[in-house]
Write a protein that holds these residues in place. Structure first.
Motif, mmCIF file in Angstrom:
data_model
loop_
_atom_site.group_PDB
_atom_site.id
_atom_site.type_symbol
_atom_site.label_atom_id
_atom_site.label_comp_id
_atom_site.label_asym_id
_atom_site.label_seq_id
_atom_site.Cartn_x
_atom_site.Cartn_y
_atom_site.Cartn_z
ATOM 1 N N UNK A 43 0.526 8.608 -4.109
ATOM 2 C CA UNK A 43 1.158 8.590 -2.780
ATOM 3 C C UNK A 43 0.189 7.941 -1.782
ATOM 4 N N UNK A 44 0.644 6.909 -1.079
ATOM 5 C CA UNK A 44 -0.241 6.156 -0.182
ATOM 6 C C UNK A 44 -0.098 6.583 1.277
ATOM 7 N N UNK A 45 1.080 7.105 1.651
ATOM 8 C CA UNK A 45 1.303 7.443 3.071
ATOM 9 C C UNK A 45 0.973 8.908 3.319
ATOM 10 N N UNK A 46 0.153 9.142 4.327
ATOM 11 C CA UNK A 46 -0.216 10.513 4.693
ATOM 12 C C UNK A 46 1.038 11.264 5.146
ATOM 13 N N UNK A 47 1.339 12.443 4.488
ATOM 14 C CA UNK A 47 2.542 13.198 4.866
ATOM 15 C C UNK A 47 2.497 13.608 6.337
ATOM 16 N N UNK A 60 -6.187 3.394 -3.333
ATOM 17 C CA UNK A 60 -6.781 2.298 -2.557
ATOM 18 C C UNK A 60 -5.999 1.998 -1.277
ATOM 19 N N UNK A 61 -4.674 1.971 -1.374
ATOM 20 C CA UNK A 61 -3.840 1.517 -0.249
ATOM 21 C C UNK A 61 -3.394 2.663 0.650
ATOM 22 N N UNK A 62 -4.177 3.708 0.731
ATOM 23 C CA UNK A 62 -3.828 4.877 1.554
ATOM 24 C C UNK A 62 -3.675 4.490 3.022
ATOM 25 N N UNK A 63 -2.759 5.179 3.712
ATOM 26 C CA UNK A 63 -2.543 4.948 5.153
ATOM 27 C C UNK A 63 -2.391 6.296 5.848
ATOM 28 N N UNK A 64 -2.583 6.293 7.155
ATOM 29 C CA UNK A 64 -2.403 7.518 7.923
ATOM 30 C C UNK A 64 -3.568 7.745 8.866
ATOM 31 N N UNK A 70 -10.734 8.212 5.172
ATOM 32 C CA UNK A 70 -11.348 8.874 4.022
ATOM 33 C C UNK A 70 -11.655 7.857 2.923
ATOM 34 N N UNK A 71 -12.555 8.221 1.997
ATOM 35 C CA UNK A 71 -12.936 7.349 0.900
ATOM 36 C C UNK A 71 -11.843 7.316 -0.180
ATOM 37 N N UNK A 72 -11.668 6.116 -0.799
ATOM 38 C CA UNK A 72 -10.764 5.998 -1.940
ATOM 39 C C UNK A 72 -11.280 6.882 -3.074
#
Length: 413
Positions: A43-47, A60-64, A70-72
């Motif tokens: 899951x890449x999008x912060x809830x 890697x492609x986290x967003x929010x 934060x670190x991958x």
């Protein structure tokens, strides 16, 4: 040092104010890390409204708002209404809920240990080292596969070996010192075979079953419903199908002769006297094979009740073995009742006939009334009958090819 080296729990300092804040922070980290379970690692999008006490491994492609900083590969845990970051260390285990898998953190990242139902493991060695050729290696005196009585299952127990196509092999190989000696299973030609080898490389077929027709072949692929292929090339070699008992050697052949009058036969061979390397000829009186017929008595024992056998009945020449046939019957013990010699003589009640037909006992010919005697021409010259109501009294009669005549007076009957 003001933190523990592995999980990063803050130590309480001497004379520290508000120690409960530091302690509670450490308890939150322990609650997130011990028995680590995360919702997902993809899951890449912060809830926007995360559930309390939930954690994620960040891709890697986290967003929010929080995740982006934060670190991958870090664990993002939501507790007490806030996100905080935990830097995992190599060797940590995490259960990934949306993959139903247990993962371990290695120098290459998070890698699966076990999926629901077991595996996949790239290699597995039990009391031994596995490799990419033998991905499963078991070093044990015995292995047990038993039916499922836990789930429970059906009570059946099967071991499945699946090949890619009919041109591939699905088999079990038996080795000594890691050199193959025997193999059974599905082979390249599509049949089920039992094969043996003396060098672990070249395997020879001992038994073959055609899986489509169920035909059986001994020594090679079946040529019929049941066929035995003799692969011997030298006279002294042992034959394809053999039975050994008490030091005696017996052989069964199915032979086909390809000549102008092609025919097949079933033959039984007795091993010649002497060694296979330098066999000696059989001798007069030797038995060279036969058929035994058994019956079960009221007492329950199985014993020979009749026998047909072959006997050498004369001197053996360099290229000739004269052979007679003996026919045995009896109750409580067998006795030879008839013999057909190599010269064509038949003995009934004697094993040494001196005429074409030698009968050691009374001979009875067919008895007829005058109104029932067969046509003399039909019976043929030399035929004999007994006529009970001949004009001159009961008598033996013979056919001269045209009429029946009294053997004493030669008069026509």
């Amino acid at each position: 040092m003001d933190q523990t080296p592995r999980i990063g729990l803050s130590y309480l300092a001497a004379n520290q104010a508000m120690k409960h804040v530091t302690l509670n922070e450490s308890l939150r980290r322990l609650d997130a890390v011990v028995q680590l379970s995360v919702v997902s690692q993809t899951i890449v999008a912060e809830p926007e409204s995360p559930a309390p006490a939930t954690s994620y491994i960040l891709p890697d492609s986290k967003t929010g708002t929080h995740w982006a900083g934060f670190q991958t590969g870090a664990v993002a845990s939501f507790q007490d209404g806030a996100w905080f970051e935990i830097a995992p260390r190599e060797g940590w285990l995490a259960w990934i809920e949306d993959e139903a898998s247990l993962f371990v953190l290695t120098e290459s990242g998070w890698e699966a240990l076990q999926e629901a139902g077991g595996g996949p493991f790239e290699t597995l060695g039990i009391n031994s080292a596995a490799d990419t050729t033998n991905r499963l290696t078991v070093c044990s005196d015995a292995e047990l596969l038993t039916h499922d009585d836990v789930t429970p299952g059906t009570g059946d127990a099967r071991k499945l070996i699946n090949r890619a196509s009919a041109t591939k092999v699905a088999s079990v190989v038996f080795q000594t010192g890691f050199t193959g000696e025997a193999e059974f299973g599905l082979v390249e030609n599509g049949g089920f075979e039992l094969r043996t080898s003396s060098d672990g490389t070249l395997f020879s077929t001992a038994l073959s079953v055609d899986t489509a027709s169920t035909n059986v072949g001994v020594g090679g692929s079946p040529a019929g419903r049941f066929s035995v292929l003799d692969q011997s090339v030298a006279t002294n070699e042992q034959p394809t199908l053999s039975v050994t008992r008490d030091g005696y050697f017996a052989t069964a052949y199915l032979d086909t002769y390809a000549d102008a009058a092609t025919y097949s036969s079933f033959s039984i061979q007795r091993r010649a006297r002497g060694s296979l390397a330098a066999p000696l000829a059989v001798e007069e009186g030797d038995w060279c094979g036969g058929f035994s017929f058994r019956g079960r008595s009221a007492a329950g024992d199985w014993a020979q009740r009749a026998l047909v056998n072959a006997i050498v009945d004369g001197p053996v020449a360099a290229d000739d073995v004269p052979m007679a046939m003996g026919f045995w019957t009896g109750a409580g013990g067998l006795a030879e009742r008839m013999r057909l010699t190599s010269s064509g003589r038949v003995g009934i009640g004697t094993t040494t006939p001196t005429a074409a037909l030698d009968v050691a006992g009374a001979v009875r010919v067919g008895a007829f009334a005058l109104t029932d005697i067969p046509a003399a021409a039909e019976a043929g010259s030399g035929a004999m009958i007994y006529v009970a109501d001949a004009p001159a009294g009961a008598t033996l009669a013979y056919s001269d090819g045209s009429v029946w005549r009294d053997v004493s007076t030669r008069s026509t009957i």
